[in-house]
Scaffold this active site. Structure first.
Site, PDB file in Angstrom:
ATOM      1  N   ASN A   1      -1.717  -0.160   7.317  1.00 20.16           N
ATOM      2  CA  ASN A   1      -1.224  -1.515   7.593  1.00 20.16           C
ATOM      3  C   ASN A   1      -0.402  -2.121   6.446  1.00 20.16           C
ATOM      4  O   ASN A   1      -0.273  -3.327   6.328  1.00 20.16           O
ATOM      5  CB  ASN A   1      -2.352  -2.435   8.068  1.00 20.16           C
ATOM      6  CG  ASN A   1      -3.472  -2.586   7.063  1.00 20.16           C
ATOM      7  OD1 ASN A   1      -3.378  -2.062   5.948  1.00 20.16           O
ATOM      8  ND2 ASN A   1      -4.504  -3.315   7.421  1.00 20.16           N
TER       9      ASN A   1
ATOM     10  N   HIS B   1      -1.748  -5.489   1.365  1.00 19.93           N
ATOM     11  CA  HIS B   1      -3.016  -6.174   1.114  1.00 19.93           C
ATOM     12  C   HIS B   1      -2.751  -7.597   0.645  1.00 19.93           C
ATOM     13  O   HIS B   1      -1.782  -7.837  -0.074  1.00 19.93           O
ATOM     14  CB  HIS B   1      -3.813  -5.444   0.021  1.00 19.93           C
ATOM     15  CG  HIS B   1      -4.943  -6.279  -0.536  1.00 19.93           C
ATOM     16  ND1 HIS B   1      -6.172  -6.345   0.087  1.00 19.93           N
ATOM     17  CD2 HIS B   1      -5.010  -7.119  -1.610  1.00 19.93           C
ATOM     18  CE1 HIS B   1      -6.950  -7.189  -0.603  1.00 19.93           C
ATOM     19  NE2 HIS B   1      -6.267  -7.665  -1.639  1.00 19.93           N
TER      20      HIS B   1
ATOM     21  N   TYR C   1     -12.291  -2.665  -3.395  1.00 22.97           N
ATOM     22  CA  TYR C   1     -12.836  -2.739  -2.032  1.00 22.97           C
ATOM     23  C   TYR C   1     -14.364  -2.643  -2.001  1.00 22.97           C
ATOM     24  O   TYR C   1     -14.934  -2.214  -1.004  1.00 22.97           O
ATOM     25  CB  TYR C   1     -12.223  -1.632  -1.165  1.00 22.97           C
ATOM     26  CG  TYR C   1     -10.819  -1.925  -0.677  1.00 22.97           C
ATOM     27  CD1 TYR C   1     -10.542  -3.068   0.078  1.00 22.97           C
ATOM     28  CD2 TYR C   1      -9.760  -1.049  -0.941  1.00 22.97           C
ATOM     29  CE1 TYR C   1      -9.256  -3.332   0.545  1.00 22.97           C
ATOM     30  CE2 TYR C   1      -8.470  -1.312  -0.475  1.00 22.97           C
ATOM     31  CZ  TYR C   1      -8.233  -2.454   0.269  1.00 22.97           C
ATOM     32  OH  TYR C   1      -6.954  -2.716   0.738  1.00 22.97           O
TER      33      TYR C   1
ATOM     34  N   GLU D   1      -9.029 -10.234  -8.214  1.00 22.64           N
ATOM     35  CA  GLU D   1      -8.183  -9.055  -7.993  1.00 22.64           C
ATOM     36  C   GLU D   1      -7.021  -9.004  -8.987  1.00 22.64           C
ATOM     37  O   GLU D   1      -6.663  -7.922  -9.465  1.00 22.64           O
ATOM     38  CB  GLU D   1      -7.690  -9.038  -6.539  1.00 22.64           C
ATOM     39  CG  GLU D   1      -8.853  -8.769  -5.574  1.00 22.64           C
ATOM     40  CD  GLU D   1      -8.519  -9.001  -4.099  1.00 22.64           C
ATOM     41  OE1 GLU D   1      -7.335  -9.257  -3.776  1.00 22.64           O
ATOM     42  OE2 GLU D   1      -9.441  -8.932  -3.264  1.00 22.64           O
TER      43      GLU D   1
ATOM     44  N   LYS E   1       0.843  -1.200   0.000  1.00 21.64           N
ATOM     45  CA  LYS E   1       0.000   0.000   0.000  1.00 21.64           C
ATOM     46  C   LYS E   1       0.884   1.258   0.000  1.00 21.64           C
ATOM     47  O   LYS E   1       2.095   1.165   0.227  1.00 21.64           O
ATOM     48  CB  LYS E   1      -0.925  -0.061   1.213  1.00 21.64           C
ATOM     49  CG  LYS E   1      -1.940  -1.221   1.142  1.00 21.64           C
ATOM     50  CD  LYS E   1      -2.796  -1.275   2.402  1.00 21.64           C
ATOM     51  CE  LYS E   1      -3.865  -2.359   2.311  1.00 21.64           C
ATOM     52  NZ  LYS E   1      -4.712  -2.404   3.548  1.00 21.64           N
TER      53      LYS E   1
HETATM   54  N1  UDP Z   1      -9.628  -0.808   7.349  1.00 19.41           N
HETATM   55  C1  UDP Z   1      -9.701   0.358   8.079  1.00 19.41           C
HETATM   56  N2  UDP Z   1     -10.437   0.367   9.236  1.00 19.41           N
HETATM   57  C2  UDP Z   1     -11.097  -0.728   9.674  1.00 19.41           C
HETATM   58  C3  UDP Z   1     -11.039  -1.917   8.929  1.00 19.41           C
HETATM   59  C4  UDP Z   1     -10.280  -1.920   7.757  1.00 19.41           C
HETATM   60  O1  UDP Z   1      -9.099   1.357   7.700  1.00 19.41           O
HETATM   61  O2  UDP Z   1     -11.744  -0.668  10.730  1.00 19.41           O
HETATM   62  C5  UDP Z   1      -8.822  -0.841   6.115  1.00 19.41           C
HETATM   63  C6  UDP Z   1      -7.455  -1.526   6.305  1.00 19.41           C
HETATM   64  O3  UDP Z   1      -6.506  -0.853   5.487  1.00 19.41           O
HETATM   65  C7  UDP Z   1      -7.725  -2.920   5.805  1.00 19.41           C
HETATM   66  C8  UDP Z   1      -8.659  -2.634   4.629  1.00 19.41           C
HETATM   67  O4  UDP Z   1      -9.500  -1.586   5.112  1.00 19.41           O
HETATM   68  O5  UDP Z   1      -6.516  -3.580   5.414  1.00 19.41           O
HETATM   69  C9  UDP Z   1      -9.517  -3.794   4.189  1.00 19.41           C
HETATM   70  O6  UDP Z   1     -10.205  -4.320   5.302  1.00 19.41           O
HETATM   71  P1  UDP Z   1     -10.304  -5.877   5.520  1.00 19.41           P
HETATM   72  O7  UDP Z   1     -11.269  -6.125   6.618  1.00 19.41           O
HETATM   73  O8  UDP Z   1     -10.566  -6.555   4.209  1.00 19.41           O
HETATM   74  O9  UDP Z   1      -8.825  -6.258   6.092  1.00 19.41           O
HETATM   75  P2  UDP Z   1      -7.619  -7.057   5.403  1.00 19.41           P
HETATM   76  O10 UDP Z   1      -8.224  -8.119   4.527  1.00 19.41           O
HETATM   77  O11 UDP Z   1      -6.793  -6.059   4.648  1.00 19.41           O
HETATM   78  O12 UDP Z   1      -6.837  -7.628   6.561  1.00 19.41           O
HETATM   79 MG    MG Z   2      -9.646  -7.963   2.989  1.00 17.06          MG
END
Ligand code: UDP
Ligand code: MG
Length: 160
Positions: free
Chosen positions: A123, A126, A60, A137, A20
């Site tokens: 974080n 992805h 997303y 994707e 990211k």
């Molecule tokens: N995210 C966020 N706040 C939240 C949950 C998710 O900003 O409370 C962001 C974070 O960057 C995350 C992305 O949205 O990686 C996608 O969320 P997901 O639940 O799919 O998490 P991931 O699969 O990336 O672990």
């Molecule tokens: Mg995810």
């Protein structure tokens, strides 16, 4: 037996991994690629890319109704990302383990997020959450001709 048969007929899994914008800005691209490379997965696609807003929203789309969605789109489009396609048996779940929990404070030490990040909203990486989404994707982020089919020299030393 049946799911294993179907899986072997469909061939190895693919996952979409993306450094990211925070990972790129913090100089973590090499470190993050290295984790997957050293593990022994097969790199099939790789590029630095400025993501347009509509692509971020499509990627997303399942999170569209969540309160953090606008900030997430702003974050993902805030600078270049590094897009990767990785292949291997079990690569989707294994990559999620290497990446660690969504909230970096809950991610285990040794994982990418556990070692390199402190906040959910930054974080650094992805990873697709299912083989279906891996395919979806990769098709979304890569154009035809950007995915390479090749056999690395180390292949006979990775699997018996
Ligand atoms: N995210 C966020 N706040 C939240 C949950 C998710 O900003 O409370 C962001 C974070 O960057 C995350 C992305 O949205 O990686 C996608 O969320 P997901 O639940 O799919 O998490 P991931 O699969 O990336 O672990
Ligand atoms: Mg995810």
């Amino acid at each position: 037996f049946l799911p294993r048969l179907v899986a072997s007929m469909e061939g190895p899994e693919e996952t979409y991994i993306m450094v990211k914008p925070d990972g790129v800005q913090r100089g973590l691209v090499g470190e993050i690629i290295s984790r997957f490379e050293k593990k022994g997965f097969l790199l099939k696609g790789l590029k630095l890319f400025q993501c347009p807003k509509d692509l971020a929203e499509e990627h997303y789309k399942d999170l569209k109704e969540r309160p953090f969605f606008p900030k997430l789109i702003e974050y993902i489009t805030s600078g270049p990302v590094v897009c990767m396609a990785w292949e291997g048996a079990g690569v989707v779940a294994s990559a999620r383990k290497l990446i660690g929990a969504t909230n970096p404070l809950q991610a285990e030490p040794g994982t990418i997020r556990g070692d390199l990040a402190v906040q959910t909203g930054r974080n650094v990486v992805h990873g697709s959450d299912s083989p279906e989404n891996g395919k979806r994707e990769i098709a979304l982020w890569f154009k035809e001709g950007e995915i390479c089919e090749w056999v690395p020299a180390q292949a006979p030393w990775l699997r018996e």
